[in-house]
Write a protein that holds these residues in place. Structure first.
Motif, PDB file in Angstrom:
ATOM      1  N   SER A 175       0.846  -1.200   0.000  1.00 62.02           N
ATOM      2  CA  SER A 175       0.000   0.000   0.000  1.00 62.02           C
ATOM      3  C   SER A 175       0.883   1.251   0.000  1.00 62.02           C
ATOM      4  CB  SER A 175      -0.912   0.012   1.234  1.00 62.02           C
ATOM      5  OG  SER A 175      -1.765  -1.120   1.244  1.00 62.02           O
ATOM      6  N   GLU A 176       1.905   1.218   0.859  1.00 59.48           N
ATOM      7  CA  GLU A 176       2.815   2.363   0.966  1.00 59.48           C
ATOM      8  C   GLU A 176       3.587   2.549  -0.339  1.00 59.48           C
ATOM      9  OE1 GLU A 176       4.569   3.506   4.946  1.00 59.48           O
ATOM     10  OE2 GLU A 176       6.369   2.805   3.967  1.00 59.48           O
ATOM     11  N   LEU A 177       4.004   1.434  -0.918  1.00 54.84           N
ATOM     12  CA  LEU A 177       4.712   1.478  -2.202  1.00 54.84           C
ATOM     13  C   LEU A 177       3.836   2.123  -3.290  1.00 54.84           C
ATOM     14  CD1 LEU A 177       6.684  -1.489  -3.718  1.00 54.84           C
ATOM     15  CD2 LEU A 177       4.754  -0.584  -4.986  1.00 54.84           C
ATOM     16  N   SER A 178       2.544   1.810  -3.280  1.00 55.61           N
ATOM     17  CA  SER A 178       1.661   2.416  -4.291  1.00 55.61           C
ATOM     18  C   SER A 178       1.504   3.916  -4.025  1.00 55.61           C
ATOM     19  CB  SER A 178       0.299   1.704  -4.333  1.00 55.61           C
ATOM     20  OG  SER A 178      -0.496   2.033  -3.208  1.00 55.61           O
ATOM     21  N   MET A 179       1.464   4.302  -2.740  1.00 53.05           N
ATOM     22  CA  MET A 179       1.396   5.737  -2.402  1.00 53.05           C
ATOM     23  C   MET A 179       2.652   6.453  -2.889  1.00 53.05           C
ATOM     24  SD  MET A 179      -0.276   8.247  -0.948  1.00 53.05           S
ATOM     25  CE  MET A 179      -1.589   7.530   0.060  1.00 53.05           C
ATOM     26  N   SER A 180       3.771   5.798  -2.664  1.00 51.28           N
ATOM     27  CA  SER A 180       5.048   6.351  -3.085  1.00 51.28           C
ATOM     28  C   SER A 180       5.089   6.546  -4.602  1.00 51.28           C
ATOM     29  CB  SER A 180       6.126   5.373  -2.628  1.00 51.28           C
ATOM     30  OG  SER A 180       7.348   5.991  -2.528  1.00 51.28           O
ATOM     31  N   ALA A 181       4.616   5.531  -5.350  1.00 52.74           N
ATOM     32  CA  ALA A 181       4.589   5.625  -6.822  1.00 52.74           C
ATOM     33  C   ALA A 181       3.704   6.788  -7.263  1.00 52.74           C
ATOM     34  CB  ALA A 181       4.070   4.313  -7.421  1.00 52.74           C
ATOM     35  N   VAL A 182       2.564   6.949  -6.589  1.00 51.35           N
ATOM     36  CA  VAL A 182       1.662   8.048  -6.950  1.00 51.35           C
ATOM     37  C   VAL A 182       2.315   9.392  -6.637  1.00 51.35           C
ATOM     38  CG1 VAL A 182      -0.486   9.204  -6.295  1.00 51.35           C
ATOM     39  CG2 VAL A 182      -0.491   6.764  -6.825  1.00 51.35           C
ATOM     40  N   LEU A 183       2.940   9.526  -5.461  1.00 47.87           N
ATOM     41  CA  LEU A 183       3.557  10.812  -5.100  1.00 47.87           C
ATOM     42  C   LEU A 183       4.692  11.171  -6.064  1.00 47.87           C
ATOM     43  CD1 LEU A 183       3.520  10.602  -1.196  1.00 47.87           C
ATOM     44  CD2 LEU A 183       2.024  11.952  -2.680  1.00 47.87           C
ATOM     45  N   ASP A 184       5.345  10.147  -6.631  1.00 45.15           N
ATOM     46  CA  ASP A 184       6.380  10.400  -7.636  1.00 45.15           C
ATOM     47  C   ASP A 184       5.804  10.916  -8.950  1.00 45.15           C
ATOM     48  OD1 ASP A 184       8.425   9.614  -6.038  1.00 45.15           O
ATOM     49  OD2 ASP A 184       8.738   7.657  -6.984  1.00 45.15           O
ATOM     50  N   LYS A 185       4.605  10.425  -9.312  1.00 42.81           N
ATOM     51  CA  LYS A 185       4.094  10.668 -10.672  1.00 42.81           C
ATOM     52  C   LYS A 185       2.953  11.664 -10.763  1.00 42.81           C
ATOM     53  CE  LYS A 185       5.485   6.134 -12.367  1.00 42.81           C
ATOM     54  NZ  LYS A 185       5.068   4.785 -12.690  1.00 42.81           N
ATOM     55  N   ILE A 186       2.226  11.880  -9.687  1.00 43.14           N
ATOM     56  CA  ILE A 186       1.018  12.705  -9.754  1.00 43.14           C
ATOM     57  C   ILE A 186       1.363  14.149 -10.141  1.00 43.14           C
ATOM     58  CG2 ILE A 186       1.053  13.266  -7.268  1.00 43.14           C
ATOM     59  CD1 ILE A 186      -2.020  13.068  -7.312  1.00 43.14           C
ATOM     60  N   LYS A 187       0.509  14.713 -11.008  1.00 38.50           N
ATOM     61  CA  LYS A 187       0.718  16.092 -11.478  1.00 38.50           C
ATOM     62  C   LYS A 187      -0.636  16.767 -11.665  1.00 38.50           C
ATOM     63  CE  LYS A 187       4.820  15.327 -14.242  1.00 38.50           C
ATOM     64  NZ  LYS A 187       5.041  14.464 -15.365  1.00 38.50           N
ATOM     65  N   PRO A 188      -0.710  18.065 -11.493  1.00 36.76           N
ATOM     66  CA  PRO A 188      -1.944  18.774 -11.859  1.00 36.76           C
ATOM     67  C   PRO A 188      -2.269  18.478 -13.320  1.00 36.76           C
ATOM     68  CG  PRO A 188      -0.451  20.251 -10.703  1.00 36.76           C
ATOM     69  CD  PRO A 188       0.328  18.997 -10.983  1.00 36.76           C
ATOM     70  N   GLY A 189      -3.555  18.321 -13.629  1.00 35.66           N
ATOM     71  CA  GLY A 189      -3.968  17.996 -14.994  1.00 35.66           C
ATOM     72  C   GLY A 189      -4.291  16.527 -15.175  1.00 35.66           C
ATOM     73  N   MET A 190      -3.775  15.666 -14.280  1.00 34.78           N
ATOM     74  CA  MET A 190      -4.160  14.249 -14.330  1.00 34.78           C
ATOM     75  C   MET A 190      -5.596  14.113 -13.827  1.00 34.78           C
ATOM     76  SD  MET A 190      -1.001  12.011 -12.838  1.00 34.78           S
ATOM     77  CE  MET A 190       0.459  11.679 -13.830  1.00 34.78           C
ATOM     78  N   THR A 191      -6.309  13.113 -14.364  1.00 37.85           N
ATOM     79  CA  THR A 191      -7.645  12.836 -13.815  1.00 37.85           C
ATOM     80  C   THR A 191      -7.512  12.025 -12.525  1.00 37.85           C
ATOM     81  OG1 THR A 191      -7.894  10.755 -15.019  1.00 37.85           O
ATOM     82  CG2 THR A 191      -8.698  12.741 -16.123  1.00 37.85           C
ATOM     83  N   GLU A 192      -8.542  12.099 -11.713  1.00 33.65           N
ATOM     84  CA  GLU A 192      -8.565  11.318 -10.465  1.00 33.65           C
ATOM     85  C   GLU A 192      -8.436   9.816 -10.773  1.00 33.65           C
ATOM     86  OE1 GLU A 192     -11.628  14.472  -8.227  1.00 33.65           O
ATOM     87  OE2 GLU A 192     -12.310  12.455  -8.761  1.00 33.65           O
ATOM     88  N   THR A 193      -9.133   9.369 -11.822  1.00 29.52           N
ATOM     89  CA  THR A 193      -9.109   7.937 -12.166  1.00 29.52           C
ATOM     90  C   THR A 193      -7.705   7.496 -12.601  1.00 29.52           C
ATOM     91  OG1 THR A 193      -9.849   8.517 -14.367  1.00 29.52           O
ATOM     92  CG2 THR A 193     -11.529   7.779 -12.842  1.00 29.52           C
ATOM     93  N   GLN A 194      -7.040   8.357 -13.342  1.00 28.83           N
ATOM     94  CA  GLN A 194      -5.693   8.038 -13.828  1.00 28.83           C
ATOM     95  C   GLN A 194      -4.734   7.797 -12.665  1.00 28.83           C
ATOM     96  OE1 GLN A 194      -4.302  11.215 -16.315  1.00 28.83           O
ATOM     97  NE2 GLN A 194      -2.407  10.184 -16.884  1.00 28.83           N
ATOM     98  N   VAL A 195      -4.887   8.588 -11.614  1.00 32.37           N
ATOM     99  CA  VAL A 195      -4.029   8.440 -10.431  1.00 32.37           C
ATOM    100  C   VAL A 195      -4.240   7.063  -9.798  1.00 32.37           C
ATOM    101  CG1 VAL A 195      -3.588   9.332  -8.109  1.00 32.37           C
ATOM    102  CG2 VAL A 195      -3.947  10.927 -10.020  1.00 32.37           C
ATOM    103  N   VAL A 196      -5.488   6.629  -9.744  1.00 35.65           N
ATOM    104  CA  VAL A 196      -5.772   5.295  -9.195  1.00 35.65           C
ATOM    105  C   VAL A 196      -5.119   4.217 -10.064  1.00 35.65           C
ATOM    106  CG1 VAL A 196      -7.587   3.607  -8.712  1.00 35.65           C
ATOM    107  CG2 VAL A 196      -7.887   5.991  -8.020  1.00 35.65           C
ATOM    108  N   GLY A 197      -5.179   4.385 -11.382  1.00 36.42           N
ATOM    109  CA  GLY A 197      -4.546   3.420 -12.294  1.00 36.42           C
ATOM    110  C   GLY A 197      -3.045   3.296 -12.047  1.00 36.42           C
ATOM    111  N   ILE A 198      -2.388   4.415 -11.761  1.00 39.42           N
ATOM    112  CA  ILE A 198      -0.945   4.393 -11.450  1.00 39.42           C
ATOM    113  C   ILE A 198      -0.696   3.554 -10.201  1.00 39.42           C
ATOM    114  CG2 ILE A 198       0.968   5.843 -10.627  1.00 39.42           C
ATOM    115  CD1 ILE A 198      -0.204   8.089 -12.476  1.00 39.42           C
TER     116      ILE A 198
END
Lengths: 385, 385
Positions: A175-198
């Motif tokens: 779970s933490e690893l997935s949070m870490s991956a999201v914090l690395d990649k998330i950017k303004p302009g991404m959709t909420e759903t796209q973030v979940v896919g990451i």
């Protein structure tokens, strides 16, 4: 690092059945059905390692001797591959919601079940899940008393074995690893759903069997929802972003939730988020073996109320976790039971105004004479990117 | 390409309620509850655009006037953001399975509901989903007759509007896109779960709200399961790989399934897979408005049996799709009803021996005097990588 904690062995599944049978004897129940669905699979996963898909399932446990797994008409092969209970019985009542008829296929009825599994008192665990039509079909064929047996299975499930604790630790790592991956990649302009896919791609690449529940990322006004789902809305600078992630590993699920803001949060937003973080830390410190659960809830809610945010509270500060990310029992101001060693919880601090909300959440294990063991802690702070 | 089909407008949701009310009048039902769960959300999504998470939900429709959405204690804000029905009522019976008590919170009871929504005959859609405890709580307070009302809502849902067809086309485009992403990236040595993660990331990046159901990739012996879930098993050369994908777009779900093999499949494996492909093509050709559904099933099963594979059949060759990837009605040899224009199905050809199985599956729209419109067709062939 790919996960390497072994799955629960057959012997531990057999012990679970034996424990249920011992509790059944104490409650004068001589046959037990533990019912499960695709979205509420906790009992069939705990007792048989079986997670129904499309169809539903039940674990049938006699007062002594071998249990049986009851499944729908299409899951025979699937259950044969997954179930730790060897005896598998296909029954029409467990079919999928599209209601196929399967012409030409003859399957056992409840009458057949009760002819083989004789009983005077039939206990049902998953009482609040069991469909009315199945209850009626049982009642037509069963001559004795039918009683709620949730407490029997729950009382065993609530205290985790050493291996279960390791599986939950591994779930939390993923779970933490997935949070870490999201914090690395998330950017303004991404959709909420796209973030979940990451998040899903990152956790499954590292060994998760699936997300542990329906994950979400919400942003702006959408963060006011305690329970949410991601939408096609794009994330913007300056607004609240709520990340609600969690991996399932060999049946065990945890969650990690964090709020974040791109740019600079206003001082009131920052102060409110810091309060939530402090309240989760307080919860983790208070949850110790022997403590009354209601005392934890009262103290944490008192702290939040003293700071002036009492009206932002929706529910108690923690809830059980295990096969579900949210599993009985809930820690509330009405919870008169005592915390025990090796109970596992999600410390879950959701707070919201009518403009935005956020959640700090992590899994913990209750210990004796010391704060709960925290299974994740990554950036438990006001995250500004 | 990011999706751009608009969601169903409020006006179409209002028309659905009006249609249900007209059918209720015809059946002498003066109050209807359409019950839904997290894993079986079709009615609440169709009538209110509401997909419960953790909790359950119901749509309450009086004989005339405005409906209400019934939800659990924690979903108030979430429902306010998503529901197309403005009146939202929180009730304890729709709480989550962890059974929080919410001390200090007072919510309406069924008695309060029936005081406001007076009725002589109460119809329940989602009869096979409604938990027994909710039925009992209703029965205690309701003085009239309680009847199964599934047919009322289903008969309306089964025929899709032009916009619904476009939403299903978009779901199928996203499903196909996820299949394409997987075929680009899949390699021997990947775990089954990892492959699903690749599909989820691809579809959510392109505009899917989520997977349409619990997706899977299975390999080797695991492909014998008609219903499956991915495991941590690694994919190997020469064995059967089953890809079962599908995207949800603005509430609408389709599926695409393909078998593939790395290296060279043996001649018997290749012949068996080609038969499945041919049987799906035959199904798509036969499904036309006015045709009896049982005739489609009999002809397709006859074809498979003539080729010597009759014992590999588990169920009928197609099932409805819409809000669920698998939705009423199922096309079986017992289905005496006629196919109608703008009904939508998944042509679903799953065949298995005790060594391996596979599925060819795609969404289709029933048309008049011509084969069904195929919503996906990507590599409907024996795929060798």
């Amino acid at each position: 690092m790919i996960s390497a904690i072994p799955p629960v062995p057959d012997s531990e599944f057999a012990e679970r059945i034996t424990k249920v049978q011992a509790h059944m004897a104490g409650a004068a129940i001589d046959l037990l059905l533990a019912f499960s669905t695709e979205s509420e699979p906790f009992y069939s996963r705990y007792l048989a390692d079986y997670w129904p898909n499309f169809e539903t399932a039940g674990v049938l446990i006699p007062s002594s001797g071998d249990p049986a797994l009851l499944i729908g008409p299409e899951s025979g092969t699937y259950a044969g591959l997954k179930s730790r209970i060897r005896r598998i019985i296909r029954m029409p009542d467990f079919r999928e919601s599209s209601q196929p008829q399967y012409p030409g296929v003859t399957l056992p009825s409840w009458g057949d079940i009760f002819t083989e599994f004789k009983s005077d008192t039939f206990g049902i665990a998953g009482w609040d899940l069991l469909p009315h039509f199945i209850y009626c079909n049982i009642e037509k064929e069963f001559k004795g008393a039918i009683v709620n047996a949730d407490d029997i299975v729950r009382s065993i499930m609530m205290i985790k074995s050493p291996l279960e604790l390791d599986l939950l630790r591994e779930s939390a790592r993923l779970s933490e690893l997935s949070m870490s991956a999201v914090l690395d990649k998330i950017k303004p302009g991404m959709t909420e759903t796209q973030v979940v896919g990451i998040a899903v791609a990152a956790m499954t690449e590292a060994g998760a069997e699936s997300p542990g529940y329906s994950l979400w990322c919400t942003s702006g006004k959408n963060t006011t929802a305690a329970i949410g789902r991601p939408s096609l809305k794009k994330i913007e600078r300056g607004e609240m972003v709520h990340l609600q992630l969690g991996a399932k590993y060999n049946g065990y699920s945890t969650a990690i939730a964090r709020p974040l803001v791109f740019g600079t949060p206003g001082p009131s937003m920052k102060k409110f988020m810091q309060l939530g973080c402090d309240a989760e830390n307080m919860t983790n410190d208070l949850m110790r073996a022997g403590v009354r659960a209601s005392d934890v809830a009262r103290k944490v809610h008192g702290f939040i109320t003293e700071r002036g945010y009492g009206d932002t509270i929706l529910y108690g500060p923690a809830h059980g976790c295990g096969h579900m990310e949210c599993e009985f029992p809930f820690v509330e101001t009405s919870s008169s039971w005592l915390l025990e060693k090796n109970m596992t919880f999600q410390s879950d601090m959701f707070l919201a105004t009518n403009k935005y909300g956020f959640r700090f959440e992590d899994a913990v294990i209750v210990r004796e004479n010391q704060p709960a063991e925290e299974l994740s802690s990554l950036r438990r702070e006001v995250i500004v990117l």
